[in-house]
Design an enzyme around this catalytic site. Structure first.
Site, short mmCIF file in Angstrom:
data_model
loop_
_atom_site.label_atom_id
_atom_site.label_comp_id
_atom_site.label_asym_id
_atom_site.label_seq_id
_atom_site.Cartn_x
_atom_site.Cartn_y
_atom_site.Cartn_z
CG HIS A 1 -1.90 -1.07 1.36
ND1 HIS A 1 -2.03 -1.84 2.49
CD2 HIS A 1 -2.82 -1.54 0.49
CE1 HIS A 1 -2.99 -2.74 2.31
NE2 HIS A 1 -3.48 -2.58 1.09
CE LYS B 1 -21.46 -9.74 9.24
NZ LYS B 1 -21.36 -10.77 8.18
CB SER C 1 -3.98 -6.89 4.61
OG SER C 1 -3.60 -5.66 4.08
NE ARG D 1 -2.23 -7.53 -4.62
CZ ARG D 1 -3.05 -7.80 -3.62
NH1 ARG D 1 -2.60 -7.74 -2.40
NH2 ARG D 1 -4.31 -8.14 -3.84
#
Ligand code: PNS
Length: 169
Positions: A18, A42, A129, A91
């Site tokens: 990022h 969530k 991530s 990517r």
């Protein structure tokens, strides 16, 4: 006219991939907004406030990088901010199909919009991530994949988790 770009995502957590894309965007555009989606997951690892604080801290020396949050449709946020461009990182081929669908769907919702794909440095093409979180949780080496501040916070978060699990026996 000054060009404003929006770089949307969940950033849970912000990775060096990022950071690479944001830095490229900051060189290309007058201003780039890191727009963190509220309630993307969530159970995010980092709260919204933590993700904002992390991104602000990592880019504190970049005056044309702004960190903001949004909810609802991305195109509505882009319109509210009067931005011209959405930036996304591409990517690998595997990213392409979903990114292409999102770009065309966003354009359908907002025909004036441009989506620009930036390619990160090759060393980050495998980085995401979710994988970093899993590796850190399982005790693997995540050196060099995250800004140092994020790495420290991620490792201490999992150390806390392990300590809590240990307490319960
Ligand atoms: O970090 P991510 O999960 O790849 O980011 C995805 C994001 C935030 C760009 C996407 O989920 C999004 O734009 N969500 C906002 C809701 C929306 O506009 N959905 C329609 C997309 S075509």
């Amino acid at each position: 006219m000054a060009t404003l770009a929006i770089y949307p995502g969940s950033f849970d957590p912000l990775t060096n991939g990022h950071v690479d894309i944001i830095s490229r965007g900051a060189r290309l555009f007058d201003r780039i907004v890191v727009a963190i989606l509220k309630n993307a997951e969530k159970a995010p690892l980092f709260t919204m406030e933590e993700r904002v604080e992390i991104a602000r801290s990592v880019f504190r020396h970049h005056p044309n990088v702004e960190v903001d949050t949004f909810d609802g449709l991305l195109v509505d946020y882009v319109e509210r901010r009067k931005a011209q461009v959405i930036v996304r990182g591409l990517r690998a081929v595997s990213d392409f199909e979903f990114e292409f669908q999102m770009a065309l769907m966003n354009r359908r919702l907002s025909p004036e919009l441009e989506v620009l794909f930036l390619v990160p440095s090759a060393q980050y093409t495998f980085l995401n991530s979710t994988l970093v979180k899993e590796i850190a949780r399982l005790g693997g080496d995540i050196g060099g994949l995250l800004p140092p501040l994020v790495e420290r916070r991620l490792l201490s978060r999992f150390a806390e988790e392990r300590a809590r699990a240990g307490d319960k026996g």
